[in-house]
Design a protein around this motif. Sequence first.
Motif, PDB file in Angstrom:
ATOM      1  N   ALA A 101     -10.882 -15.125  -1.545  1.00 40.62           N
ATOM      2  CA  ALA A 101     -10.448 -16.528  -1.569  1.00 40.62           C
ATOM      3  C   ALA A 101     -10.754 -17.205  -0.237  1.00 40.62           C
ATOM      4  O   ALA A 101     -11.298 -18.314  -0.195  1.00 40.62           O
ATOM      5  CB  ALA A 101      -8.951 -16.598  -1.868  1.00 40.62           C
ATOM      6  N   LEU A 102     -10.431 -16.522   0.863  1.00 46.78           N
ATOM      7  CA  LEU A 102     -10.686 -17.087   2.190  1.00 46.78           C
ATOM      8  C   LEU A 102     -12.171 -17.315   2.407  1.00 46.78           C
ATOM      9  O   LEU A 102     -12.582 -18.379   2.885  1.00 46.78           O
ATOM     10  CB  LEU A 102     -10.132 -16.152   3.268  1.00 46.78           C
ATOM     11  N   GLU A 103     -12.995 -16.345   2.033  1.00 48.26           N
ATOM     12  CA  GLU A 103     -14.436 -16.462   2.240  1.00 48.26           C
ATOM     13  C   GLU A 103     -15.043 -17.556   1.376  1.00 48.26           C
ATOM     14  O   GLU A 103     -15.967 -18.261   1.810  1.00 48.26           O
ATOM     15  CB  GLU A 103     -15.101 -15.123   1.950  1.00 48.26           C
ATOM     16  N   ALA A 121      -9.858 -23.044   6.629  1.00 43.62           N
ATOM     17  CA  ALA A 121      -9.721 -22.419   5.316  1.00 43.62           C
ATOM     18  C   ALA A 121      -8.330 -21.797   5.159  1.00 43.62           C
ATOM     19  O   ALA A 121      -7.706 -21.914   4.094  1.00 43.62           O
ATOM     20  CB  ALA A 121     -10.804 -21.364   5.121  1.00 43.62           C
ATOM     21  N   ARG A 122      -7.848 -21.135   6.179  1.00 46.55           N
ATOM     22  CA  ARG A 122      -6.512 -20.528   6.120  1.00 46.55           C
ATOM     23  C   ARG A 122      -5.445 -21.604   5.912  1.00 46.55           C
ATOM     24  O   ARG A 122      -4.524 -21.435   5.101  1.00 46.55           O
ATOM     25  CB  ARG A 122      -6.224 -19.747   7.402  1.00 46.55           C
ATOM     26  N   THR A 123      -5.566 -22.699   6.643  1.00 45.81           N
ATOM     27  CA  THR A 123      -4.592 -23.788   6.528  1.00 45.81           C
ATOM     28  C   THR A 123      -4.609 -24.397   5.128  1.00 45.81           C
ATOM     29  O   THR A 123      -3.556 -24.633   4.527  1.00 45.81           O
ATOM     30  CB  THR A 123      -4.887 -24.874   7.576  1.00 45.81           C
ATOM     31  N   GLU A 132      -0.666 -16.067   0.769  1.00 44.77           N
ATOM     32  CA  GLU A 132      -0.533 -14.610   0.631  1.00 44.77           C
ATOM     33  C   GLU A 132      -1.670 -13.994  -0.180  1.00 44.77           C
ATOM     34  O   GLU A 132      -1.651 -12.791  -0.463  1.00 44.77           O
ATOM     35  CB  GLU A 132       0.807 -14.278  -0.052  1.00 44.77           C
ATOM     36  N   ARG A 133      -2.666 -14.792  -0.553  1.00 37.02           N
ATOM     37  CA  ARG A 133      -3.730 -14.303  -1.440  1.00 37.02           C
ATOM     38  C   ARG A 133      -5.118 -14.433  -0.793  1.00 37.02           C
ATOM     39  O   ARG A 133      -6.132 -14.424  -1.490  1.00 37.02           O
ATOM     40  CB  ARG A 133      -3.714 -15.098  -2.757  1.00 37.02           C
ATOM     41  N   LEU A 134      -5.153 -14.508   0.522  1.00 38.57           N
ATOM     42  CA  LEU A 134      -6.406 -14.767   1.226  1.00 38.57           C
ATOM     43  C   LEU A 134      -7.476 -13.720   0.944  1.00 38.57           C
ATOM     44  O   LEU A 134      -8.666 -14.040   0.854  1.00 38.57           O
ATOM     45  CB  LEU A 134      -6.169 -14.840   2.737  1.00 38.57           C
ATOM     46  N   GLY A 144      -5.173 -20.579 -12.690  1.00 39.74           N
ATOM     47  CA  GLY A 144      -4.589 -21.607 -11.840  1.00 39.74           C
ATOM     48  C   GLY A 144      -4.827 -21.337 -10.369  1.00 39.74           C
ATOM     49  O   GLY A 144      -5.084 -22.262  -9.584  1.00 39.74           O
ATOM     50  N   GLU A 145      -4.759 -20.060  -9.978  1.00 37.88           N
ATOM     51  CA  GLU A 145      -5.007 -19.708  -8.578  1.00 37.88           C
ATOM     52  C   GLU A 145      -6.468 -19.930  -8.215  1.00 37.88           C
ATOM     53  O   GLU A 145      -6.777 -20.402  -7.114  1.00 37.88           O
ATOM     54  CB  GLU A 145      -4.608 -18.253  -8.348  1.00 37.88           C
TER      55      GLU A 145
END
Length: 226
Positions: A101-103, A121-123, A132-134, A144-145
Amino acid sequence: MLIQTTQLEKKVQTSSGILHILQRIDLQITAGETVAIVGASGSGKSTLLSLLAGLDLASAGDVLIDNVKLSNLDEEQRAKLRADKIGFIFQSFLLIPSLTALENVMLPAELAGNRKAEQQARTLLQDVGLGERLTHYPNQLSGGEQQRVAIARAFVGTPKILFADEPTGNLDATTGHTIEDLLFEMNESSGTTLVMVTHNEQLADRCQRIFKMDAGSLTEVQKDVA
């Protein structure tokens, strides 16, 4: 004028003849506006959004983004314009399966040379409730996520224009309201122009202007300001 179309048309050849998807659309949107495009499924809304973002080419007419005529650009130049000025929330997510997700959120910012890509991206993922799903991959996330990751990706880099195709269509009511608020907060804080396709009447009503697409023709809906 930030976004302008002149006699915009899109037609395709089918086995039964020529299908006119969009018919002579004239549209003007100024910087900082919020605009909703509503209408029945198959009326041409998503096609119009793709043309405005330079993801597809018109059969006739012109699209100008920030006074640049898209038909004068090749694919590489259109891609650069999108990278510099446009964010897009797709209804089908279009996340990269091999990236977390982060990438996924970082990628467009990194390609644009943004040294603060990871921090932003984290923010953004925290803002959409995925702090919590990075490190999770798309196949480890619910629909939905995944939509929330796609929305965070569109926000990264603070685009001048944000096109959104049913941005809350795959979200529960609570998350949907959160995303709606984020869209309008971005508009207010950064002056980002929002242009969205939606079936959500309440979301459309929050926009300054509403246009209705009907069988490829676009008309502006006069809002009740009373």
